[in-house]
Design a protein around this motif. Structure first.
Motif, PDB file in Angstrom:
ATOM      1  N   ARG A  61       0.869  -1.184   0.000  1.00 39.27           N
ATOM      2  CA  ARG A  61       0.000   0.000   0.000  1.00 39.27           C
ATOM      3  C   ARG A  61       0.903   1.230   0.000  1.00 39.27           C
ATOM      4  O   ARG A  61       1.870   1.290   0.743  1.00 39.27           O
ATOM      5  CB  ARG A  61      -0.892  -0.006   1.233  1.00 39.27           C
ATOM      6  CG  ARG A  61      -2.038   0.985   1.086  1.00 39.27           C
ATOM      7  CD  ARG A  61      -3.091   0.797   2.148  1.00 39.27           C
ATOM      8  NE  ARG A  61      -2.692   1.484   3.354  1.00 39.27           N
ATOM      9  CZ  ARG A  61      -2.910   1.036   4.585  1.00 39.27           C
ATOM     10  NH1 ARG A  61      -3.499  -0.136   4.774  1.00 39.27           N
ATOM     11  NH2 ARG A  61      -2.544   1.733   5.630  1.00 39.27           N
ATOM     12  N   VAL A  62       0.564   2.184  -0.900  1.00 38.49           N
ATOM     13  CA  VAL A  62       1.379   3.404  -0.977  1.00 38.49           C
ATOM     14  C   VAL A  62       0.571   4.557  -0.403  1.00 38.49           C
ATOM     15  O   VAL A  62      -0.565   4.795  -0.810  1.00 38.49           O
ATOM     16  CB  VAL A  62       1.789   3.714  -2.443  1.00 38.49           C
ATOM     17  CG1 VAL A  62       2.649   4.974  -2.506  1.00 38.49           C
ATOM     18  CG2 VAL A  62       2.535   2.538  -3.067  1.00 38.49           C
ATOM     19  N   GLU A  63       1.147   5.253   0.558  1.00 40.16           N
ATOM     20  CA  GLU A  63       0.493   6.447   1.119  1.00 40.16           C
ATOM     21  C   GLU A  63       1.268   7.663   0.638  1.00 40.16           C
ATOM     22  O   GLU A  63       2.449   7.795   0.950  1.00 40.16           O
ATOM     23  CB  GLU A  63       0.511   6.381   2.653  1.00 40.16           C
ATOM     24  CG  GLU A  63      -0.298   5.215   3.194  1.00 40.16           C
ATOM     25  CD  GLU A  63      -0.142   5.046   4.705  1.00 40.16           C
ATOM     26  OE1 GLU A  63       0.556   5.857   5.345  1.00 40.16           O
ATOM     27  OE2 GLU A  63      -0.733   4.083   5.231  1.00 40.16           O
ATOM     28  N   VAL A  64       0.597   8.509  -0.157  1.00 35.31           N
ATOM     29  CA  VAL A  64       1.284   9.696  -0.672  1.00 35.31           C
ATOM     30  C   VAL A  64       0.881  10.906   0.168  1.00 35.31           C
ATOM     31  O   VAL A  64      -0.300  11.181   0.339  1.00 35.31           O
ATOM     32  CB  VAL A  64       0.908   9.951  -2.159  1.00 35.31           C
ATOM     33  CG1 VAL A  64       1.708  11.152  -2.706  1.00 35.31           C
ATOM     34  CG2 VAL A  64       1.171   8.720  -3.019  1.00 35.31           C
ATOM     35  N   TYR A  65       1.864  11.583   0.703  1.00 37.04           N
ATOM     36  CA  TYR A  65       1.620  12.802   1.493  1.00 37.04           C
ATOM     37  C   TYR A  65       2.137  13.991   0.689  1.00 37.04           C
ATOM     38  O   TYR A  65       3.351  14.146   0.524  1.00 37.04           O
ATOM     39  CB  TYR A  65       2.332  12.720   2.846  1.00 37.04           C
ATOM     40  CG  TYR A  65       1.820  11.581   3.693  1.00 37.04           C
ATOM     41  CD1 TYR A  65       0.750  11.762   4.561  1.00 37.04           C
ATOM     42  CD2 TYR A  65       2.390  10.311   3.594  1.00 37.04           C
ATOM     43  CE1 TYR A  65       0.263  10.708   5.329  1.00 37.04           C
ATOM     44  CE2 TYR A  65       1.904   9.252   4.353  1.00 37.04           C
ATOM     45  CZ  TYR A  65       0.840   9.456   5.213  1.00 37.04           C
ATOM     46  OH  TYR A  65       0.357   8.409   5.957  1.00 37.04           O
ATOM     47  N   ALA A  66       1.211  14.820   0.171  1.00 34.55           N
ATOM     48  CA  ALA A  66       1.584  15.959  -0.676  1.00 34.55           C
ATOM     49  C   ALA A  66       1.703  17.234   0.159  1.00 34.55           C
ATOM     50  O   ALA A  66       1.446  17.227   1.376  1.00 34.55           O
ATOM     51  CB  ALA A  66       0.525  16.143  -1.760  1.00 34.55           C
ATOM     52  N   ASN A  67       2.115  18.316  -0.496  1.00 32.69           N
ATOM     53  CA  ASN A  67       2.091  19.658   0.114  1.00 32.69           C
ATOM     54  C   ASN A  67       2.895  19.795   1.406  1.00 32.69           C
ATOM     55  O   ASN A  67       2.582  20.660   2.227  1.00 32.69           O
ATOM     56  CB  ASN A  67       0.627  20.057   0.426  1.00 32.69           C
ATOM     57  CG  ASN A  67      -0.103  20.427  -0.840  1.00 32.69           C
ATOM     58  OD1 ASN A  67       0.414  21.202  -1.651  1.00 32.69           O
ATOM     59  ND2 ASN A  67      -1.282  19.871  -1.039  1.00 32.69           N
ATOM     60  N   GLY A  68       3.872  18.939   1.614  1.00 30.13           N
ATOM     61  CA  GLY A  68       4.686  19.029   2.831  1.00 30.13           C
ATOM     62  C   GLY A  68       3.888  18.756   4.094  1.00 30.13           C
ATOM     63  O   GLY A  68       4.281  19.209   5.168  1.00 30.13           O
ATOM     64  N   THR A  69       2.771  18.013   3.979  1.00 28.27           N
ATOM     65  CA  THR A  69       1.949  17.778   5.170  1.00 28.27           C
ATOM     66  C   THR A  69       2.679  16.891   6.176  1.00 28.27           C
ATOM     67  O   THR A  69       2.383  16.936   7.369  1.00 28.27           O
ATOM     68  CB  THR A  69       0.589  17.132   4.820  1.00 28.27           C
ATOM     69  OG1 THR A  69       0.839  16.076   3.892  1.00 28.27           O
ATOM     70  CG2 THR A  69      -0.377  18.128   4.237  1.00 28.27           C
ATOM     71  N   LEU A  70       3.604  16.075   5.676  1.00 25.58           N
ATOM     72  CA  LEU A  70       4.329  15.193   6.603  1.00 25.58           C
ATOM     73  C   LEU A  70       5.696  15.785   6.951  1.00 25.58           C
ATOM     74  O   LEU A  70       6.035  15.928   8.116  1.00 25.58           O
ATOM     75  CB  LEU A  70       4.484  13.809   5.941  1.00 25.58           C
ATOM     76  CG  LEU A  70       4.567  12.599   6.832  1.00 25.58           C
ATOM     77  CD1 LEU A  70       3.440  12.582   7.849  1.00 25.58           C
ATOM     78  CD2 LEU A  70       4.524  11.335   5.976  1.00 25.58           C
ATOM     79  N   PHE A  71       6.473  16.123   5.910  1.00 25.77           N
ATOM     80  CA  PHE A  71       7.822  16.675   6.146  1.00 25.77           C
ATOM     81  C   PHE A  71       8.111  17.774   5.130  1.00 25.77           C
ATOM     82  O   PHE A  71       7.619  17.718   4.007  1.00 25.77           O
ATOM     83  CB  PHE A  71       8.880  15.574   5.997  1.00 25.77           C
ATOM     84  CG  PHE A  71       8.784  14.523   7.056  1.00 25.77           C
ATOM     85  CD1 PHE A  71       9.150  14.801   8.369  1.00 25.77           C
ATOM     86  CD2 PHE A  71       8.291  13.263   6.749  1.00 25.77           C
ATOM     87  CE1 PHE A  71       9.026  13.839   9.354  1.00 25.77           C
ATOM     88  CE2 PHE A  71       8.168  12.289   7.724  1.00 25.77           C
ATOM     89  CZ  PHE A  71       8.535  12.581   9.034  1.00 25.77           C
ATOM     90  N   ASP A  72       8.952  18.745   5.542  1.00 23.35           N
ATOM     91  CA  ASP A  72       9.336  19.761   4.568  1.00 23.35           C
ATOM     92  C   ASP A  72      10.607  19.331   3.833  1.00 23.35           C
ATOM     93  O   ASP A  72      11.066  18.196   3.958  1.00 23.35           O
ATOM     94  CB  ASP A  72       9.431  21.157   5.213  1.00 23.35           C
ATOM     95  CG  ASP A  72      10.692  21.352   6.036  1.00 23.35           C
ATOM     96  OD1 ASP A  72      11.619  20.523   5.924  1.00 23.35           O
ATOM     97  OD2 ASP A  72      10.759  22.338   6.792  1.00 23.35           O
TER      98      ASP A  72
END
Ligand code: LMR
Length: 330
Positions: A61-72
């Motif tokens: 399963r791939v979880e994509v976190y866009a817009n720097g929501t997880l890390f900058d």
């Protein structure tokens, strides 16, 4: 009799293994990036997710976190090394700590066009760079496109002199620092998610980016002029980490590699389309003035900024820079 018992036991074991594996938790790939979903990298991340999940029948399963929501821009590298996430695609200029040679891609006016760039990354130089960036726990998998960068400010920048005295946001690399010094300007490294606010608060006067990033971040609301300079290239190194990669079963590795390859093709198409679309949209906002350089004006920028190359013969490698220049004429 004994062999019948053995056969039964073996069958039972296989059955249990099968039942166990069909209930096994999927392997998770967390992919963190800083741009919006409607950008080349945003789209390619989603495309990669779809391919991997389909082809692995849900085993990944791939979880994509866009817009720097997880890390900058910077935290992401540490998170990747420590396996908090398993995939990232920072731009080359943010990776000079991993391999200073990656600054090659940020050298102004080095690549004539996308075809020139692809001939480099798809050839021997690309293979060597992937190898040399695969260290300190990182594994480099591919080069992903965005496109050529344009300049924005609150004044038109048709001549290099126009940039003198201004403060520009940069992604953070020695090449980019030197580029603005050569223009008599100063630069400040600011993470991408904080760029809009820094412009709005006038902590900086301008910045450089691709059209899709400029449009998606709505930078046209805080910059009056966009100069189509095409002066430098913005692309990404797709990375995973060694502790995840070395434990991934071989059949799944093949699936991930195949999906990365297909997503690399896909992002090349998306980059052209989304940057072209963004220019139309930026023009139609009627807010930002789009400055087109004449070929004579562009030549002045080119001559000025190509003067930087010898300063990077040590850090990037004179040989490497010359090889890339030669590839253009082929
Ligand atoms: C930037 O920081 O300007 C870009 O590298 C953002 C990105 O990932 O495209």
């Amino acid at each position: 009799m004994i062999s019948t018992v053995k056969t039964v036991l073996l069958t039972l074991t296989l059955l249990l293994l099968f039942i166990g594996s069909s209930f096994a938790q999927p392997i998770i790939i967390k992919f963190s990036h800083v741009v919006g979903q409607n950008t080349p990298k945003g789209k390619a991340g989603e495309y990669f997710k779809r391919l991997v999940e389909q082809r692995s029948n849900g085993r990944i399963r791939v979880e994509v976190y866009a817009n720097g929501t997880l890390f900058d821009d910077w935290d992401v590298q540490e998170a990747l090394k420590t396996n908090v996430i398993q995939m990232a695609a920072p731009s080359y200029s943010k990776l000079s700590g991993v391999n200073p040679q990656l600054q090659l891609f940020g050298l102004p006016f080095l690549f004539k066009d996308a075809e020139h760039l692809h001939s480099v990354v798809d050839g021997k130089i690309g293979t060597e760079l992937l190898k040399s960036a695969s260290k300190n726990g990182l594994v480099a998998l591919a080069f992903w496109d965005n496109g050529f960068k344009q300049l924005t400010a609150n004044r038109k920048l048709t001549n290099p002199h126009d940039a003198a005295g201004l403060r520009f946001r940069i992604e953070g690399s020695n090449v980019l620092t030197a580029q603005y010094e050569a223009l008599g300007a100063t630069s400040l490294t600011i993470p991408f998610p904080m760029l809009y606010t820094a412009l709005e608060k006038k902590e900086i006067d301008g910045q450089e980016n691709t059209l899709s990033n400029i449009y998606n971040q709505e930078l046209y609301r805080v910059q009056s002029d966009l100069t189509l300079s095409n002066h430098g290239y913005l692309g990404y190194l797709v990375l995973t980490n060694n502790s995840f990669w070395s434990q991934l079963p071989e059949d799944l590795k093949v699936i991930v590699q195949g999906a990365i390859k297909d997503a690399t093709e896909y992002i090349r198409e998306m980059a052209i389309k989304l940057n072209d679309d963004a220019l139309l949209k930026l023009r139609s906002t009627g807010i930002v003035k789009v400055q087109v350089l004449t070929s004579a004006e562009r030549e002045i920028w080119r001559t000025k900024l190509r003067g930087l190359y010898p300063d990077f013969y040590n850090e990037i490698g004179a040989d490497l820079i010359h090889k890339v220049q030669e590839a253009q004429t082929k």
